[in-house]
Design a protein around this motif. Structure first.
Motif, PDB file in Angstrom:
ATOM      1  N   PHE A 164      54.119  41.763  41.956  1.00 54.54           N
ATOM      2  CA  PHE A 164      55.413  42.364  41.370  1.00 54.54           C
ATOM      3  C   PHE A 164      56.417  42.857  42.201  1.00 54.54           C
ATOM      4  N   ASN A 165      56.089  42.794  43.679  1.00 53.06           N
ATOM      5  CA  ASN A 165      56.842  43.554  44.405  1.00 53.06           C
ATOM      6  C   ASN A 165      57.008  42.559  45.831  1.00 53.06           C
ATOM      7  N   PRO A 166      58.169  41.826  45.893  1.00 51.37           N
ATOM      8  CA  PRO A 166      58.486  40.918  47.089  1.00 51.37           C
ATOM      9  C   PRO A 166      58.617  41.503  48.344  1.00 51.37           C
ATOM     10  N   GLY A 167      58.763  42.670  48.306  1.00 50.15           N
ATOM     11  CA  GLY A 167      58.891  43.645  49.690  1.00 50.15           C
ATOM     12  C   GLY A 167      57.553  43.636  50.342  1.00 50.15           C
ATOM     13  N   TYR A 168      56.401  43.184  49.855  1.00 49.35           N
ATOM     14  CA  TYR A 168      55.174  43.284  50.310  1.00 49.35           C
ATOM     15  C   TYR A 168      54.914  41.940  51.300  1.00 49.35           C
ATOM     16  N   ALA A 169      55.673  40.991  51.206  1.00 50.21           N
ATOM     17  CA  ALA A 169      55.338  39.623  51.857  1.00 50.21           C
ATOM     18  C   ALA A 169      55.406  40.041  53.372  1.00 50.21           C
ATOM     19  N   GLY A 170      54.443  39.606  54.066  1.00 49.55           N
ATOM     20  CA  GLY A 170      54.440  39.782  55.349  1.00 49.55           C
ATOM     21  C   GLY A 170      54.095  40.919  55.943  1.00 49.55           C
ATOM     22  N   SER A 171      53.747  42.069  55.126  1.00 52.06           N
ATOM     23  CA  SER A 171      53.372  43.287  55.654  1.00 52.06           C
ATOM     24  C   SER A 171      51.963  43.432  56.049  1.00 52.06           C
ATOM     25  N   ASN A 172      51.111  42.643  55.877  1.00 52.19           N
ATOM     26  CA  ASN A 172      49.980  42.628  56.173  1.00 52.19           C
ATOM     27  C   ASN A 172      49.636  42.155  57.861  1.00 52.19           C
ATOM     28  N   ASN A 173      50.720  41.371  58.214  1.00 53.34           N
ATOM     29  CA  ASN A 173      50.616  40.574  59.533  1.00 53.34           C
ATOM     30  C   ASN A 173      49.184  39.470  59.564  1.00 53.34           C
ATOM     31  N   MET A 174      49.143  38.921  58.393  1.00 51.45           N
ATOM     32  CA  MET A 174      48.047  38.180  58.279  1.00 51.45           C
ATOM     33  C   MET A 174      48.534  37.046  56.908  1.00 51.45           C
ATOM     34  N   ILE A 175      48.053  35.993  57.163  1.00 47.43           N
ATOM     35  CA  ILE A 175      48.423  35.134  55.782  1.00 47.43           C
ATOM     36  C   ILE A 175      47.362  35.183  54.854  1.00 47.43           C
ATOM     37  N   CYS A 176      47.897  35.644  53.896  1.00 48.22           N
ATOM     38  CA  CYS A 176      46.856  36.220  52.617  1.00 48.22           C
ATOM     39  C   CYS A 176      47.267  35.404  51.423  1.00 48.22           C
ATOM     40  N   ALA A 177      46.064  35.038  50.688  1.00 44.90           N
ATOM     41  CA  ALA A 177      46.142  34.346  49.339  1.00 44.90           C
ATOM     42  C   ALA A 177      45.289  34.905  48.434  1.00 44.90           C
ATOM     43  N   ASN A 178      45.978  35.112  46.980  1.00 45.36           N
ATOM     44  CA  ASN A 178      45.309  36.046  46.101  1.00 45.36           C
ATOM     45  C   ASN A 178      45.228  34.689  44.853  1.00 45.36           C
ATOM     46  N   ALA A 179      43.730  34.951  44.193  1.00 48.08           N
ATOM     47  CA  ALA A 179      43.829  34.314  42.883  1.00 48.08           C
ATOM     48  C   ALA A 179      43.249  35.009  41.834  1.00 48.08           C
ATOM     49  N   LEU A 180      43.849  35.241  40.683  1.00 42.95           N
ATOM     50  CA  LEU A 180      43.267  36.220  39.729  1.00 42.95           C
ATOM     51  C   LEU A 180      43.505  35.595  38.445  1.00 42.95           C
ATOM     52  N   SER A 181      42.331  35.985  37.582  1.00 41.79           N
ATOM     53  CA  SER A 181      42.352  35.818  36.093  1.00 41.79           C
ATOM     54  C   SER A 181      41.989  36.780  35.342  1.00 41.79           C
ATOM     55  N   ARG A 182      43.016  36.994  34.200  1.00 41.07           N
ATOM     56  CA  ARG A 182      42.550  38.234  33.137  1.00 41.07           C
ATOM     57  C   ARG A 182      42.700  37.594  32.083  1.00 41.07           C
ATOM     58  N   GLN A 183      41.449  38.206  31.325  1.00 40.80           N
ATOM     59  CA  GLN A 183      41.305  37.921  29.907  1.00 40.80           C
ATOM     60  C   GLN A 183      41.362  39.329  29.089  1.00 40.80           C
ATOM     61  N   GLN A 184      42.491  39.383  28.379  1.00 38.67           N
ATOM     62  CA  GLN A 184      42.903  40.646  27.735  1.00 38.67           C
ATOM     63  C   GLN A 184      42.249  40.652  26.238  1.00 38.67           C
ATOM     64  N   TRP A 185      41.632  42.068  25.778  1.00 35.91           N
ATOM     65  CA  TRP A 185      41.329  42.249  24.350  1.00 35.91           C
ATOM     66  C   TRP A 185      40.627  40.738  23.825  1.00 35.91           C
ATOM     67  N   VAL A 186      39.338  40.641  24.657  1.00 33.88           N
ATOM     68  CA  VAL A 186      38.386  39.598  24.356  1.00 33.88           C
ATOM     69  C   VAL A 186      37.818  39.909  22.860  1.00 33.88           C
ATOM     70  N   GLY A 187      37.875  38.961  22.048  1.00 34.10           N
ATOM     71  CA  GLY A 187      37.712  38.990  20.810  1.00 34.10           C
ATOM     72  C   GLY A 187      38.925  38.882  19.628  1.00 34.10           C
ATOM     73  N   PHE A 188      40.131  38.993  19.956  1.00 38.14           N
ATOM     74  CA  PHE A 188      41.385  38.776  19.553  1.00 38.14           C
ATOM     75  C   PHE A 188      41.798  37.339  19.620  1.00 38.14           C
ATOM     76  N   LYS A 189      41.747  36.644  18.546  1.00 39.78           N
ATOM     77  CA  LYS A 189      42.466  35.148  18.681  1.00 39.78           C
ATOM     78  C   LYS A 189      43.975  35.347  19.119  1.00 39.78           C
ATOM     79  N   GLY A 190      44.295  34.587  20.038  1.00 42.26           N
ATOM     80  CA  GLY A 190      45.646  34.486  20.487  1.00 42.26           C
ATOM     81  C   GLY A 190      45.876  35.968  21.363  1.00 42.26           C
ATOM     82  N   ALA A 191      44.951  36.519  22.094  1.00 44.86           N
ATOM     83  CA  ALA A 191      45.197  37.738  22.937  1.00 44.86           C
ATOM     84  C   ALA A 191      45.967  37.128  24.151  1.00 44.86           C
ATOM     85  N   PRO A 192      46.374  38.159  24.903  1.00 45.47           N
ATOM     86  CA  PRO A 192      46.853  37.715  26.372  1.00 45.47           C
ATOM     87  C   PRO A 192      45.952  37.240  27.217  1.00 45.47           C
ATOM     88  N   SER A 193      46.368  36.061  27.864  1.00 48.32           N
ATOM     89  CA  SER A 193      45.486  35.519  28.780  1.00 48.32           C
ATOM     90  C   SER A 193      46.377  35.166  30.233  1.00 48.32           C
TER      91      SER A 193
END
Length: 313
Positions: A35-64
């Motif tokens: 959510f912050n493009p100002g972060y790009a390149g700040s680590n002086n390394m090539i960094c990749a992130n992959a994330l999965s979020r399952q919200q409110w498990v048990g609700f049909k149609g809950a955010p994913s």
């Protein structure tokens, strides 16, 4: 059954009629470029992130939510900069949102640290595939009788833009950013909702303890759309630069437990479990969030074996 129908309708109608609600990531301190493009390149390394979020498990149609981003430092014409790419897929009820953005950040030295000034440009795609079950009677309005209720599958593409500032020193980080800055209109057959501008404020500090094996890193995040806000407080304990655990408190809504481990040089696994403290606990077992991160150095110089802080992923 009545509670299920009520929640699905409430979530979707408020979502369509009010704003595009940003995913609320519990691992925000390790995934700041989401959510912050100002972060790009700040680590002086090539960094990749992959994330999965399952919200409110048990609700049909809950955010994913599924998220992938990568960023790297670059020096076009000798200018310290960072570039990145972010892909986010967010599903909620019968809506499916895809956000793809390219990112650039200008990095400059400021005081004891470095300031990144970033911009993200890309597109936002929202697809609605409504499936309604409405009893046939004089007391119920069918979708065809309401000018704001979608009936058929539709897909809309719009231009999207974000801005961000990110400042960091050896121990401190502060980020201020905004997504959907242009508040693009989503022009459907029925109605024209728009992407509500959101604001993010993040800050954290790495306290080095007397025992060099331990560090305490408190942080906080404020997310607001200008009307309502959510604030999260977090504290993580890092051991030997390889293992960490912590707890977060989302004011008035949830408690979160976090764990992480560095498997080998540059690769880390993170997990967060969110336990709701609101009435949502009646219908869900909680929310789960997983993230894999990998950072590496492409230069001919010796790659660092350890990170100064767990926030640099």
């Amino acid at each position: 059954m009545k509670k299920f129908v009520f929640w699905v309708l409430l979530i979707n109608l408020s979502y369509l009629g009010f704003s595009q609600q940003e995913p609320q990531l519990n691992l925000y301190m390790f995934n700041q470029m989401a959510f912050n493009p100002g972060y790009a390149g700040s680590n002086n390394m090539i960094c990749a992130n992959a994330l999965s979020r399952q919200q409110w498990v048990g609700f049909k149609g809950a955010p994913s939510t599924t998220l992938f981003n990568v960023n790297a430092p670059v020096k076009p014409f000798g200018i310290n900069s960072g570039v990145g790419l972010s892909l986010m897929n967010d599903k909620l009820g019968f809506s499916n949102n895809l956000n793809v953005t390219g990112i650039y950040a200008y990095q400059m030295d400021l005081g004891k640290g470095k300031l990144g000034i970033g911009i993200s440009l890309g597109f936002f795609n929202q697809t609605l595939d409504p499936k309604w079950f409405i009893p046939t009677s004089d007391y119920h309005t069918q979708p065809s009788g309401d000018p704001l209720i979608p009936e058929n599958k539709e897909s809309v593409f719009v231009f999207d833009m974000g801005l961000g500032l990110y400042y960091q020193t050896d121990q401190l980080f502060v980020g201020l950013s905004s997504t959907h800055v242009n508040e693009a209109n989503l022009k459907y057959t029925k109605g024209t909702p728009y992407l509500k501008r959101h604001y993010f404020l993040m800050a954290g500090y790495d306290f080095r303890l007397a025992n060099p094996l331990f560090e305490i890193i408190p942080s906080m995040q404020i997310l607001s759309d200008g009307v309502s806000s959510e604030i999260t407080f977090n504290t993580n304990l890092l051991y030997n630069k390889k293992f960490w655990g912590g707890v977060s408190y989302k004011a008035g809504s949830a408690i979160v437990g976090l764990l992480g481990i560095q498997l080998f040089n540059g690769i880390r696994l993170s997990y967060a479990y969110e336990f709701p403290t609101s009435d949502l606990i009646r219908g869900t077992t909680g929310s789960h969030e997983f993230m894999v991160s990998y950072c590496f150095n492409m230069s001919v110089e010796r790659s660092p074996k350890r990170y100064k802080s767990i926030r640099f992923l």
